[in-house]
Design a protein around this motif. Structure first.
Motif, PDB file in Angstrom:
ATOM      1  N   SER A  39       0.840  -1.036   0.142  1.00  0.00           N
ATOM      2  CA  SER A  39       0.035  -0.067   0.034  1.00  0.00           C
ATOM      3  C   SER A  39       1.045   1.132   0.040  1.00  0.00           C
ATOM      4  N   PHE A  40       2.104   1.210   0.342  1.00  0.00           N
ATOM      5  CA  PHE A  40       2.863   2.285   0.531  1.00  0.00           C
ATOM      6  C   PHE A  40       4.132   2.329  -0.318  1.00  0.00           C
ATOM      7  N   THR A  41       4.415   1.122  -0.945  1.00  0.00           N
ATOM      8  CA  THR A  41       5.689   0.634  -1.995  1.00  0.00           C
ATOM      9  C   THR A  41       5.224   0.690  -3.252  1.00  0.00           C
ATOM     10  N   ASN A  42       4.064  -0.104  -3.504  1.00  0.00           N
ATOM     11  CA  ASN A  42       3.536  -0.733  -4.858  1.00  0.00           C
ATOM     12  C   ASN A  42       2.876   0.454  -5.397  1.00  0.00           C
ATOM     13  N   GLN A  43       3.379   1.142  -6.636  1.00  0.00           N
ATOM     14  CA  GLN A  43       2.411   2.281  -7.077  1.00  0.00           C
ATOM     15  C   GLN A  43       1.413   1.602  -7.899  1.00  0.00           C
ATOM     16  N   LYS A  44       1.224   0.441  -8.385  1.00  0.00           N
ATOM     17  CA  LYS A  44       0.422  -0.149  -9.345  1.00  0.00           C
ATOM     18  C   LYS A  44      -0.966  -0.730  -8.446  1.00  0.00           C
ATOM     19  N   GLN A  45      -0.775  -0.691  -7.103  1.00  0.00           N
ATOM     20  CA  GLN A  45      -1.992  -0.957  -6.548  1.00  0.00           C
ATOM     21  C   GLN A  45      -3.004   0.150  -6.542  1.00  0.00           C
ATOM     22  N   GLU A  46      -4.162  -0.252  -6.287  1.00  0.00           N
ATOM     23  CA  GLU A  46      -5.477   0.644  -6.076  1.00  0.00           C
ATOM     24  C   GLU A  46      -5.379   1.422  -5.074  1.00  0.00           C
ATOM     25  N   LYS A  47      -5.029   0.965  -3.965  1.00  0.00           N
ATOM     26  CA  LYS A  47      -4.960   1.433  -2.587  1.00  0.00           C
ATOM     27  C   LYS A  47      -3.506   2.374  -2.173  1.00  0.00           C
ATOM     28  N   PHE A  48      -2.606   2.364  -3.375  1.00  0.00           N
ATOM     29  CA  PHE A  48      -1.412   2.897  -2.834  1.00  0.00           C
ATOM     30  C   PHE A  48      -1.564   4.424  -2.617  1.00  0.00           C
ATOM     31  N   SER A  49      -0.967   4.531  -1.539  1.00  0.00           N
ATOM     32  CA  SER A  49      -0.843   6.131  -0.908  1.00  0.00           C
ATOM     33  C   SER A  49       0.403   6.396  -0.494  1.00  0.00           C
ATOM     34  N   GLN A  50       0.646   7.646  -0.239  1.00  0.00           N
ATOM     35  CA  GLN A  50       1.979   8.167   0.125  1.00  0.00           C
ATOM     36  C   GLN A  50       1.499   9.272   1.235  1.00  0.00           C
ATOM     37  N   PRO A  51       1.494   8.693   2.503  1.00  0.00           N
ATOM     38  CA  PRO A  51       1.059   9.572   3.691  1.00  0.00           C
ATOM     39  C   PRO A  51       2.420  10.332   4.302  1.00  0.00           C
ATOM     40  N   ARG A  52       2.242  11.296   4.888  1.00  0.00           N
ATOM     41  CA  ARG A  52       3.470  11.879   5.576  1.00  0.00           C
ATOM     42  C   ARG A  52       3.486  11.427   6.984  1.00  0.00           C
ATOM     43  N   LEU A  53       2.724  10.896   7.501  1.00  0.00           N
ATOM     44  CA  LEU A  53       2.699  10.173   8.850  1.00  0.00           C
ATOM     45  C   LEU A  53       1.774   9.179   9.048  1.00  0.00           C
ATOM     46  N   TYR A  59      10.647   1.764   4.697  1.00  0.00           N
ATOM     47  CA  TYR A  59      11.251   1.820   3.174  1.00  0.00           C
ATOM     48  C   TYR A  59      11.294   3.026   2.398  1.00  0.00           C
ATOM     49  N   VAL A  60      10.104   3.869   2.707  1.00  0.00           N
ATOM     50  CA  VAL A  60       9.976   5.128   2.088  1.00  0.00           C
ATOM     51  C   VAL A  60      10.115   6.358   2.934  1.00  0.00           C
ATOM     52  N   ASN A  61      10.480   6.067   4.103  1.00  0.00           N
ATOM     53  CA  ASN A  61      10.773   7.058   5.189  1.00  0.00           C
ATOM     54  C   ASN A  61       9.766   7.860   5.719  1.00  0.00           C
ATOM     55  N   ILE A  62       8.739   7.268   6.147  1.00  0.00           N
ATOM     56  CA  ILE A  62       7.417   7.842   6.644  1.00  0.00           C
ATOM     57  C   ILE A  62       7.678   7.765   8.239  1.00  0.00           C
ATOM     58  N   PRO A  63       7.234   8.761   8.906  1.00  0.00           N
ATOM     59  CA  PRO A  63       7.596   8.862  10.131  1.00  0.00           C
ATOM     60  C   PRO A  63       6.360   7.957  10.892  1.00  0.00           C
ATOM     61  N   THR A  98       4.605  -2.919  26.977  1.00  0.00           N
ATOM     62  CA  THR A  98       5.838  -3.250  27.576  1.00  0.00           C
ATOM     63  C   THR A  98       6.670  -4.200  26.863  1.00  0.00           C
ATOM     64  N   ASP A  99       5.916  -4.902  26.005  1.00  0.00           N
ATOM     65  CA  ASP A  99       6.799  -6.039  25.225  1.00  0.00           C
ATOM     66  C   ASP A  99       6.877  -5.720  23.828  1.00  0.00           C
ATOM     67  N   SER A 100       6.414  -4.619  23.404  1.00  0.00           N
ATOM     68  CA  SER A 100       6.543  -4.273  21.968  1.00  0.00           C
ATOM     69  C   SER A 100       7.870  -3.794  21.435  1.00  0.00           C
ATOM     70  N   PRO A 101       8.000  -4.022  20.212  1.00  0.00           N
ATOM     71  CA  PRO A 101       9.413  -3.806  19.634  1.00  0.00           C
ATOM     72  C   PRO A 101       9.282  -2.317  19.027  1.00  0.00           C
ATOM     73  N   LEU A 102      10.449  -1.792  19.417  1.00  0.00           N
ATOM     74  CA  LEU A 102      10.502  -0.320  18.756  1.00  0.00           C
ATOM     75  C   LEU A 102      11.248   0.013  17.661  1.00  0.00           C
ATOM     76  N   THR A 103      11.529  -1.118  16.797  1.00  0.00           N
ATOM     77  CA  THR A 103      12.200  -1.044  15.539  1.00  0.00           C
ATOM     78  C   THR A 103      11.283  -0.166  14.508  1.00  0.00           C
ATOM     79  N   HIS A 104      12.065   0.748  13.867  1.00  0.00           N
ATOM     80  CA  HIS A 104      11.457   1.961  12.947  1.00  0.00           C
ATOM     81  C   HIS A 104      10.458   2.744  13.584  1.00  0.00           C
ATOM     82  N   VAL A 105      10.258   2.737  15.010  1.00  0.00           N
ATOM     83  CA  VAL A 105       9.120   3.571  15.579  1.00  0.00           C
ATOM     84  C   VAL A 105       9.821   4.793  16.072  1.00  0.00           C
TER      85      VAL A 105
END
Length: 252
Positions: free
Chosen positions: A110-124, A142-146, A153-160
């Motif tokens: 949805s954020f990386t494949n431009q051929k999809q109908e639901k493709f979007s480029q959000p800012r956040l 992959y596309v540097n979206i915040p 307490t057990d959640s991973p914070l990778t890329h967050v």
């Protein structure tokens, strides 16, 4: 040694806000604790459940709201929840803040494949759980979206980028966090006045079990039918009584 203020008094929580968070068990974590979330934990109960520091929860909530308010187009903010307990809260948050919601299964690409109908480029993007919404977090990285995430307490914070420590497994806790976030965003945008209580109740954000809703509707329908039948019976009894009275008067 001078003490620096923790922030503006306007952004400080009220006693009512803290009571609401406690009532919804926002501070209740899990028995597991990751190294990244250790800083947000204030205590551990005898049963092994970690207790989240609500002061840090509120500070991160205010930070997230100020970040969201800087987005010029509200539709560029995408709120995601693959977990069923948070889907209603996500839809309500998107309704009041004019954001874009993705409730249910996240469609890969949805954020990386431009051929999809639901493709979007959000800012956040805002995710309810970094574990269940891992696909959306990975594509956003992959596309540097915040990324703003509700983290337990057990959640991973990778890329967050901004982690809001809270209970992201309880239905009431998730709804309360999205309600508080939506209210603060509207206040920062000038849509509602801070001195006046927001007219929208948090009950609208709560998850509702479809089976319980259908059961309740069926019970209300049965009660209405019973009331209608009772009314008809009383009406028929009154007609019979009047008919007997008329006969007695005629015979006399």
């Amino acid at each position: 040694m001078s003490v620096l203020p923790s922030g503006s008094k306007v952004l400080q929580p009220t006693e009512n806000d803290i009571q609401k968070m406690l009532a919804c068990k926002v501070q209740q974590g899990t028995k597991n604790l990751t190294a990244a979330m250790e800083r947000y934990v204030s205590a551990r109960r005898k049963d092994g459940i970690h207790v989240i520091n609500l002061h840090m929860t509120w500070e991160k909530l205010m930070l997230a709201a100020r970040i969201i308010a800087t987005i010029e187009n509200p539709a560029d903010v995408v709120v995601i929840s693959a977990r069923p307990f948070g889907q209603r809260a996500v839809l309500k948050y998107a309704k009041y803040t004019e954001a874009t919601s993705m409730a249910g299964r996240f469609c890969p690409g949805s954020f990386t494949n431009q051929k999809q109908e639901k493709f979007s480029q959000p800012r956040l993007i805002i995710v309810t759980d970094p574990r269940t919404d891992h696909q959306a977090i990975r594509e956003s990285a992959y596309v540097n979206i915040p990324i703003i995430a509700l983290c337990d307490t057990d959640s991973p914070l990778t890329h967050v980028d901004v982690a809001i420590p809270c209970n992201n497994r309880g239905t009431n806790a998730i709804s309360m966090m999205y309600w508080l976030l939506a209210r603060e965003v509207l206040r920062l945008r000038g849509k509602i006045v801070r001195s006046v209580e927001w007219e929208e109740k948090v009950d609208l954000f709560f998850y509702r079990d479809p089976d319980e809703v259908l059961k309740r509707e069926a019970e209300e329908k049965d009660q209405a039918n019973e009331a209608a039948v009772a009314t008809n019976v009383e009406g028929d009894a009154g007609e019979v009584t009047n008919w007997g009275d008329d006969d007695e008067g005629g015979w006399s």
